[in-house]
Design an enzyme around this catalytic site. Structure first.
Site, PDB file in Angstrom:
ATOM      1  N   LYS A 209       0.810  -1.216   0.000  1.00  0.00           N
ATOM      2  CA  LYS A 209       0.000   0.000   0.000  1.00  0.00           C
ATOM      3  C   LYS A 209       0.848   1.272   0.000  1.00  0.00           C
ATOM      4  CE  LYS A 209      -2.343  -1.191   3.707  1.00  0.00           C
ATOM      5  NZ  LYS A 209      -1.899  -2.595   3.900  1.00  0.00           N
ATOM      6  N   LYS A 210       2.159   1.143   0.103  1.00  0.00           N
ATOM      7  CA  LYS A 210       2.999   2.318   0.282  1.00  0.00           C
ATOM      8  C   LYS A 210       3.245   3.060  -1.035  1.00  0.00           C
ATOM      9  CE  LYS A 210       3.236   1.627   4.648  1.00  0.00           C
ATOM     10  NZ  LYS A 210       2.342   0.470   4.737  1.00  0.00           N
ATOM     11  N   LEU A 211       3.905   4.224  -0.933  1.00  0.00           N
ATOM     12  CA  LEU A 211       4.061   5.126  -2.069  1.00  0.00           C
ATOM     13  C   LEU A 211       4.916   4.531  -3.168  1.00  0.00           C
ATOM     14  CD1 LEU A 211       4.512   8.389  -0.004  1.00  0.00           C
ATOM     15  CD2 LEU A 211       2.430   7.514  -1.041  1.00  0.00           C
TER      16      LEU A 211
END
Length: 402
Positions: A209-211
């Protein structure tokens, strides 16, 4: 002590948009080509899956990008933080200050490495750790100030670095400042430098889910301390022949994809910031909602576009809004994040007697409707319509009951 309210709406079956995106950074043909290349070359039994041919360049590129002297890759951000704390050899009673509004991972890492977790209040605008409240709880036993760039809003580290200098530990000197940048990769500090170049150590996550993401998991530590950098390399590879260590290496495929994601990170972040600013402009006329702070130069990366409902709506009204968004409009939202001691028994037991009323009140007003740069304009418009109409409905309900 109050119990943790649900962090998601009840009507999950009705969602057209999930409570949060399952992937933050997205893949292009370049990532697929990197994977194909690694698969092809690793099929050779003389080559195999030894990671250093990709992890070394990835670490070098990440250090250059952040401006840090050292970057050390791990199989996850969680294990990376644990090993940073392990290097400190925390003794019983050694304290680690951290904001109560947080993901549970950092707090569990403190507990697992023998530290005493000391909770402090968030600053009410960014919801990052409040320097004034950190000073309230600091003691001669404090070894670490753990600062989280919460939901992508980059905190100013200078007050915490100054605070540490004013309150040295009697044996170890000033507490170290460790930064949790899991949600702020690619951001810039108020000083203008990249996240990752300030503080004693900065921990990044490349979870799905991270950038930026590396096949679902992965992490990195940046530091300007050569002793920490060297120790982390031993800790993740069984300690060599003399030290304790374990296996926390990033895989070859993860590193190959990481190199591509890093090259695209600014582009992906710019798209996210643009979408967040568009949403904020669209919702600016909804007087009942407090919008996330707007700061330029990538100082806010909007990992989540968090909203705060009015204080009278805290708890029940916020929950009604989340449920209406889901049941009537199919829009998912999440409370990202409530105070960790409200939702995790081990943290609650460990911090028994500690309360952060401001954190609890802000969390009771918080919701983060689904947002992602890859949502099509009609989707984004539909989500904004739903937020406006649902908020108006709840406002009428509260006006009627006044």
């Amino acid at each position: 002590m109050p119990t943790d309210p649900s962090t998601v709406p009840r009507s999950l079956h009705a969602l057209r948009w999930p409570v949060e995106p399952a992937q933050g950074g997205w893949y292009t043909e370049a990532e697929h080509e990197a994977l194909r290349r690694v698969l092809a070359e690793s099929a050779n039994w003389r080559t195999g899956w030894r990671a250093t041919s990709y992890s070394d360049p990835f670490e070098a590129a990440f250090a250059t990008y952040t401006g840090a002297r050292h970057a050390v890759a791990f199989n996850s951000g969680g294990t990376a933080l644990e090993m940073v704390l392990h290097h400190l050899r925390l003794a019983p009673g050694d304290e680690v200050i951290s904001c109560a509004l947080n993901f549970v991972g950092p707090h569990l890492a403190v507990i697992s490495q023998g530290g005493r977790l000391i909770l402090a209040e968030p600053e009410p605008v960014t919801l990052n750790l409040d320097p004034a409240d950190a000073e309230r709880v600091i003691t001669p036993r404090t070894r670490v100030i753990l600062v989280t760039h919460w939901n992508g809003a980059c905190a100013d580290l200078r007050p915490f670095l100054d605070l540490a200098e004013r309150h040295p530990h009697p044996v170890h000197g000033p507490p170290v400042v460790i930064v949790d940048a899991a949600r702020a990769c690619g951001g810039r500090a108020p000083s203008g430098v990249r996240v990752g170049s300030e503080g004693w150590a900065t921990v990044f996550s490349f979870e799905s889910k991270k950038l930026m993401t590396t096949l679902g998991q992965g992490g990195m530590v940046t530091t300007n301390d050569p002793a920490l950098g060297e120790q982390l390399r031993w800790l993740r590879t069984y300690g060599g022949r003399e030290r304790w260590g374990t296996n926390q290496m990033m895989s070859k495929a993860q590193a190959a994809v990481g190199l591509v994601q890093l090259a695209r990170l600014d582009q992906m972040n710019d798209a996210r910031v643009t979408r967040a600013h568009e949403r904020s402009r669209r919702l600016a006329g909804t007087a009942e909602l407090s919008l996330p702070p707007a700061v330029g130069e990538r100082r806010h990366l909007y990992y989540r576009h968090n909203l705060l409902v009015p204080e009278p709506w805290a708890g029940a009204g916020r929950d009604e809004l989340m449920e209406l968004l889901a049941a009537r409009y199919g829009v998912g939202s999440i409370v990202n994040d409530p105070p960790t001691y409200l939702g995790h028994r081990l943290i609650r037991d460990h911090t028994r007697g500690q309360r952060c009323p401001r954190a609890e009140q802000l969390a009771a007003r918080l919701l983060c409707p689904c947002m992602h740069p890859r949502m099509r304009p009609p989707e984004e418009a539909a989500v904004c319509d739903a937020i406006e109409q649902s908020t108006a409905h709840i406002a009428r309900t509260y006006a009627t009951t006044d």
